[in-house]
Design a protein around this motif. Sequence first.
Motif, short mmCIF file in Angstrom:
data_model
loop_
_atom_site.label_atom_id
_atom_site.label_comp_id
_atom_site.label_asym_id
_atom_site.label_seq_id
_atom_site.Cartn_x
_atom_site.Cartn_y
_atom_site.Cartn_z
N ARG A 1 -0.25 18.67 -9.42
CA ARG A 1 0.43 18.88 -8.14
C ARG A 1 1.92 18.55 -8.27
NH1 ARG A 1 -2.76 17.51 -2.68
NH2 ARG A 1 -0.84 18.50 -1.98
N ALA A 2 2.24 17.51 -9.02
CA ALA A 2 3.64 17.15 -9.20
C ALA A 2 4.39 18.26 -9.92
CB ALA A 2 3.75 15.84 -9.97
N VAL A 3 3.77 18.82 -10.95
CA VAL A 3 4.41 19.90 -11.71
C VAL A 3 4.62 21.12 -10.82
CG1 VAL A 3 4.08 21.56 -13.58
CG2 VAL A 3 3.57 19.13 -13.95
N THR A 4 3.60 21.45 -10.02
CA THR A 4 3.71 22.60 -9.12
C THR A 4 4.81 22.38 -8.08
OG1 THR A 4 1.36 23.09 -9.36
CG2 THR A 4 2.46 24.00 -7.44
N ALA A 5 4.85 21.16 -7.52
CA ALA A 5 5.86 20.86 -6.51
C ALA A 5 7.26 20.92 -7.10
CB ALA A 5 5.60 19.48 -5.92
N ARG A 6 7.43 20.42 -8.31
CA ARG A 6 8.76 20.46 -8.95
C ARG A 6 9.19 21.89 -9.24
NH1 ARG A 6 6.95 15.55 -12.78
NH2 ARG A 6 7.34 13.85 -11.29
N ALA A 7 8.22 22.72 -9.60
CA ALA A 7 8.55 24.13 -9.83
C ALA A 7 8.99 24.80 -8.53
CB ALA A 7 7.33 24.85 -10.41
N ARG A 8 8.34 24.44 -7.42
CA ARG A 8 8.70 25.04 -6.14
C ARG A 8 10.11 24.64 -5.72
NH1 ARG A 8 4.22 24.26 -1.63
NH2 ARG A 8 5.57 25.77 -0.56
N ILE A 9 10.44 23.36 -5.86
CA ILE A 9 11.77 22.94 -5.41
C ILE A 9 12.86 23.43 -6.35
CG2 ILE A 9 10.83 20.91 -4.24
CD1 ILE A 9 12.10 19.22 -6.47
N GLY A 10 12.45 23.95 -7.51
CA GLY A 10 13.42 24.56 -8.41
C GLY A 10 14.08 25.79 -7.82
N VAL B 1 17.84 23.25 6.42
CA VAL B 1 16.42 23.00 6.69
C VAL B 1 15.70 24.33 6.89
CG1 VAL B 1 14.75 22.02 8.31
CG2 VAL B 1 16.75 20.69 7.62
N SER B 2 16.30 25.22 7.65
CA SER B 2 15.69 26.53 7.87
C SER B 2 15.52 27.29 6.56
CB SER B 2 16.56 27.34 8.84
OG SER B 2 16.01 28.62 9.05
N ALA B 3 16.54 27.22 5.71
CA ALA B 3 16.47 27.90 4.41
C ALA B 3 15.38 27.30 3.53
CB ALA B 3 17.83 27.82 3.70
N ILE B 4 15.25 25.97 3.56
CA ILE B 4 14.23 25.29 2.77
C ILE B 4 12.83 25.73 3.21
CG2 ILE B 4 13.14 23.04 2.34
CD1 ILE B 4 16.03 21.85 2.51
N LEU B 5 12.59 25.72 4.52
CA LEU B 5 11.26 26.09 5.04
C LEU B 5 10.94 27.54 4.69
CD1 LEU B 5 11.29 24.39 8.57
CD2 LEU B 5 10.38 23.50 6.42
N THR B 6 11.93 28.42 4.80
CA THR B 6 11.71 29.83 4.51
C THR B 6 11.47 30.06 3.03
OG1 THR B 6 13.09 30.51 6.39
CG2 THR B 6 12.72 32.15 4.66
N ARG B 7 12.32 29.49 2.19
CA ARG B 7 12.25 29.74 0.75
C ARG B 7 10.97 29.16 0.14
NH1 ARG B 7 17.69 28.41 -1.30
NH2 ARG B 7 18.16 30.30 -0.15
N LEU B 8 10.52 28.03 0.67
CA LEU B 8 9.34 27.38 0.11
C LEU B 8 8.07 27.72 0.89
CD1 LEU B 8 10.80 23.85 -0.73
CD2 LEU B 8 10.68 25.90 -2.16
N ASP B 9 8.19 28.61 1.88
CA ASP B 9 7.05 29.05 2.68
C ASP B 9 6.33 27.86 3.31
OD1 ASP B 9 5.33 30.90 3.84
OD2 ASP B 9 3.92 30.86 2.15
N LEU B 10 7.11 27.01 3.99
CA LEU B 10 6.56 25.82 4.64
C LEU B 10 6.60 26.02 6.15
CD1 LEU B 10 8.43 23.15 2.48
CD2 LEU B 10 6.00 23.75 2.33
N GLY B 11 5.61 25.44 6.84
CA GLY B 11 5.50 25.65 8.28
C GLY B 11 6.34 24.72 9.12
N ASN B 12 6.64 23.51 8.61
CA ASN B 12 7.38 22.54 9.42
C ASN B 12 7.96 21.45 8.54
OD1 ASN B 12 5.24 20.50 9.04
ND2 ASN B 12 4.04 21.84 10.39
N ARG B 13 8.68 20.53 9.16
CA ARG B 13 9.36 19.46 8.43
C ARG B 13 8.39 18.50 7.76
NH1 ARG B 13 14.80 18.66 10.46
NH2 ARG B 13 14.69 16.50 9.80
#
Length: 217
Positions: free
Chosen positions: A144-153, A190-202
């Motif tokens: 999960r850590a590896v996947t998360a780090r890849a996403r925030i890349g 924040v809006s860009a982060i949620l959109t780029r990472l396909d996240l629903g909320n903060r």
Amino acid sequence: MIRVLLADDEVMIRAGVRAILTTDPGIDVVAEAGDGREAVELTLAHRPDVALLDVRMPRLDGLSAGAEIVRAAPEVAVAVLTTFGDDAYLTRALDSGARGFLLKSGDPRELIAGVHAVAAGGAYLAPKPAARVIGRLRSAGLDRAVTARARIGLLTERERDVLTLLGTGLSNAQIAKRLNVTEGTVKGHVSAILTRLDLGNRVQAAVLAHEAGLIAP
């Protein structure tokens, strides 16, 4: 002044929560509802800053009511208040867009702190469920850590800075002050982060920040 809508089908519980909230001169309970459907209707009528919803209510449960409020009035911060700290409730609450998850059995100061946090644009989890969330993240392992780090890349350096501060529970105004930028700039990031990472909320963004190791244990 933080304007709050309070929804709970038990009159005595509602009175007790209202009494706690009104000890803070910065909080005003502007409307009360006895079921989830009424909570949605009164939220749309009064447009409070925070909708504080019990989970178990007739006609429409608090999680479903919260999801409707998030869709119809996204400027209203939704926080759920429950006797049950069950992880299933927590997951549903966060998936529905709630910014806060509070326990009726918690310290009254947690209730007030939670209302202030979500009203300021942040997120708030009661300490007990928050500890479980962090525990699950720690035990999730390397994958999960590896996947998360890849996403925030996918993020820019400044977006990673914003995500890190967001993950510590800071509001947009607090992040702006820390980074010496305008609050509008932070909202854009924040809006860009949620959109780029396909996240629903903060809250989901904060969880990802922990998974990626951006937040020190």
